[in-house]
Design an enzyme around this catalytic site. Structure first.
Site, PDB file in Angstrom:
ATOM      1  N   CYS A  17       0.820  -1.228   0.000  1.00 23.45           N
ATOM      2  CA  CYS A  17       0.000   0.000   0.000  1.00 23.45           C
ATOM      3  C   CYS A  17       0.841   1.261   0.000  1.00 23.45           C
ATOM      4  O   CYS A  17       0.307   2.363  -0.106  1.00 23.45           O
ATOM      5  CB  CYS A  17      -0.954  -0.017   1.187  1.00 23.45           C
ATOM      6  SG  CYS A  17      -2.323  -1.174   0.958  1.00 23.45           S
ATOM      7  N   ASP A  51     -14.184   2.690   2.005  1.00 22.40           N
ATOM      8  CA  ASP A  51     -13.394   1.530   1.612  1.00 22.40           C
ATOM      9  C   ASP A  51     -13.923   0.812   0.386  1.00 22.40           C
ATOM     10  O   ASP A  51     -13.175   0.128  -0.314  1.00 22.40           O
ATOM     11  CB  ASP A  51     -13.318   0.547   2.790  1.00 22.40           C
ATOM     12  CG  ASP A  51     -12.647   1.167   3.997  1.00 22.40           C
ATOM     13  OD1 ASP A  51     -11.445   1.466   3.905  1.00 22.40           O
ATOM     14  OD2 ASP A  51     -13.324   1.381   5.014  1.00 22.40           O
ATOM     15  N   ASP A  68      -8.369  -3.777  -5.092  1.00 27.00           N
ATOM     16  CA  ASP A  68      -7.071  -3.327  -4.582  1.00 27.00           C
ATOM     17  C   ASP A  68      -5.983  -4.187  -5.203  1.00 27.00           C
ATOM     18  O   ASP A  68      -6.131  -5.408  -5.323  1.00 27.00           O
ATOM     19  CB  ASP A  68      -7.014  -3.438  -3.058  1.00 27.00           C
ATOM     20  CG  ASP A  68      -6.213  -2.300  -2.428  1.00 27.00           C
ATOM     21  OD1 ASP A  68      -5.140  -1.974  -2.975  1.00 27.00           O
ATOM     22  OD2 ASP A  68      -6.650  -1.735  -1.416  1.00 27.00           O
TER      23      ASP A  68
END
Length: 349
Positions: A17, A51, A68
Site C-alpha cells: 500500500c 473503503d 485493490d
C-alpha cells in the site's frame, strides 16, 4: 535466466500500500472530476473516500464492490499473493459485509519472471480466498514492467448494517484491531535489515483476515468502521473525522505497534510514502511536543493489509474488544476518542 534468487521487491519502485498515490496528489486529481447523477440505490460512493462502493439490491441485501492491487512488498511470491489478497478482501469486512467472490488482477513482466514464480503468487492469493470462503471466479492478466497482483472483491451486507467511515459520533471510543509498523518492516526488509522474527511478524499481520468486520456490523453500538492501509493511521482516521465533522483524539502510548518497529523507525527505516502522507494531510493534524520523529513516522506509516479502525459508543467497548479477541486479534486496543470540534486529529503522548 540467472540462477540467482529472484527478489520480487527489486522489480517494484514501491511495495504494498506504499504504492498508493499520495493523498494530496490524489485530491488534486479527483477535485475536477465531473459529477454524475447518483442513483438512490448507491448507498456508498466516492463522497467520503470510503473503503468500498455499496449498492442496494433489495430490502435485505446490498452489494459491496471493491478492488485493490499493488507491487511486491516481500520477495517470497506465495507470501506476496497472500498479502495482496488479504488486503483486497479487507475492504468488504470494513464495510461490515461478507465476501462472496473475487476476480484476479494480474500484471507480470513475463520475460523476467519464471512462470513458476507467477504461479506461486496466484496460488498465494487463492489460499487466502479459500480461507475467506470465496472463489476466484475470473480476472484479467497483462504483461507489465513491474509485477502487480490484486483482486476485485464483491460481498453482501444488509442495507441497515453498512458501516461507513463517516458515521462516528461525539463521545465514541476508537479501537484499532492490528498493530502498526508494516511499512517500517517492509523498508527494513528491502534494505536487508529485517531478521526472521520481524519477517514472521510482518507476514502474520498482513495475512490475517479482518473477519470481525461482519460481527462488528451487527452491534448497534458500532457507528463507523474503516481499515488502516496506505494513508497510515492518521490519514484514515482523518477521513473518519472529516466525514463526521468531529475531532479525533489519539494517545500515542496506547497505539499497538509491531515488535521492534519504533527502534527501526528511529534508525531510519521508513518508506517515502510516510513523508508523502504527512505532506498531504499534516495541516489537519496536531502532534504533542513529546511525539518523537520515529513515532511521527509510525503514525503516517503506510499499512498494507492493516487493521480495522472502529468508532463505537463507550458502552460497547468491552463487547468490541471481546469480539476481536475471539477472532485472535490479541493486540486490538483502545487508542482514542471522537469529540466535538474541528475535523482534525490531535495526538497526545
Amino acid at each position: 535466466m540467472s540462477n540467482e534468487p529472484i527478489r520480487l521487491t527489486s522489480f517494484s519502485h514501491g511495495g504494498g500500500c506504499g504504492c498508493k498515490i499520495a493523498p494530496g496528489v490524489l485530491s488534486q486529481i479527483l477535485k475536477n472530476s465531473s459529477g454524475f447523477p447518483v442513483p438512490k440505490e448507491l448507498l456508498v460512493g466516492i463522497e467520503t473516500s470510503d473503503d468500498a462502493a455499496v449498492y442496494q439490491l433489495n430490502d435485505e441485501q446490498a452489494l459491496i464492490a471493491t478492488t485493490d492491487f499493488f507491487m511486491p512488498i516481500v520477495d517470497d511470491p506465495y507470501d506476496f499473493g497472500r498479502i495482496a489478497a488479504t488486503n483486497a478482501i479487507s475492504d468488504v469486512y470494513a464495510m461490515g459485509g461478507t465476501p462472496i467472490m473475487a476476480l484476479a488482477l494480474v500484471g507480470m513482466p513475463i520475460n523476467k519472471l519464471p512462470i513458476d514464480t507467477i504461479g506461486q503468487i496466484i496460488k498465494g492469493g487463492e489460499s487466502i480466498c479459500a480461507e475467506a470462503g470465496i472463489p476466484i471466479a475470473g480476472g484479467h492478466t497483462i504483461d507489465s514492467v513491474e509485477p502487480i497482483y490484486g483482486l476485485v472483491v464483491m460481498g453482501l451486507v444488509h442495507p441497515s448494517r453498512v458501516k461507513r467511515n463517516a458515521d462516528a459520533k461525539a463521545g465514541d471510543v476508537l479501537i484499532l484491531g492490528k498493530p502498526l509498523g508494516v511499512g517500517v518492516l517492509s523498508a527494513a526488509l528491502k534494505k536487508g535489515q529485517l531478521d526472521a522474527a520481524g519477517y514472521q511478524a510482518m507476514i502474520a499481520n498482513t495475512t490475517k483476515l479482518n473477519k470481525p468486520g461482519k460481527a462488528l456490523s451487527e452491534l448497534a453500538g458500532v457507528h463507523a468502521m474503516t481499515d488502516v492501509t496506505g494513508f497510515g493511521l492518521l490519514g484514515h482516521l482523518l477521513e473518519l473525522a472529516r466525514g463526521a465533522g468531529l475531532e479525533a483524539q489519539l494517545k500515542m502510548a496506547d497505539i499497538p505497534l509491531l515488535p521492534g518497529v519504533e527502534q527501526l523507525a528511529h534508525d531510519g527505516y521508513f518508506t517515502g510514502a510516510s513523508g508523502r502522507n504527512w505532506e498531504g494531510y499534516g495541516k489537519d493534524v496536531q502532534l504533542a511536543p513529546g511525539i518523537t520523529q520515529a513515532q511521527h513516522m509510525l503514525l503516517t506509516d503506510p499499512q498494507t493489509s492493516g487493521g480495522l479502525l472502529v468508532s463505537c459508543d463507550p458502552a460497547s467497548v468491552d463487547q468490541v474488544l471481546a469480539l476481536f479477541r475471539r477472532e485472535g486479534f490479541e493486540h486490538a486496543s483502545v487508542i482514542g476518542q471522537m469529540q466535538a470540534g474541528a475535523a482534525r486529529v490531535v495526538v497526545a503522548g
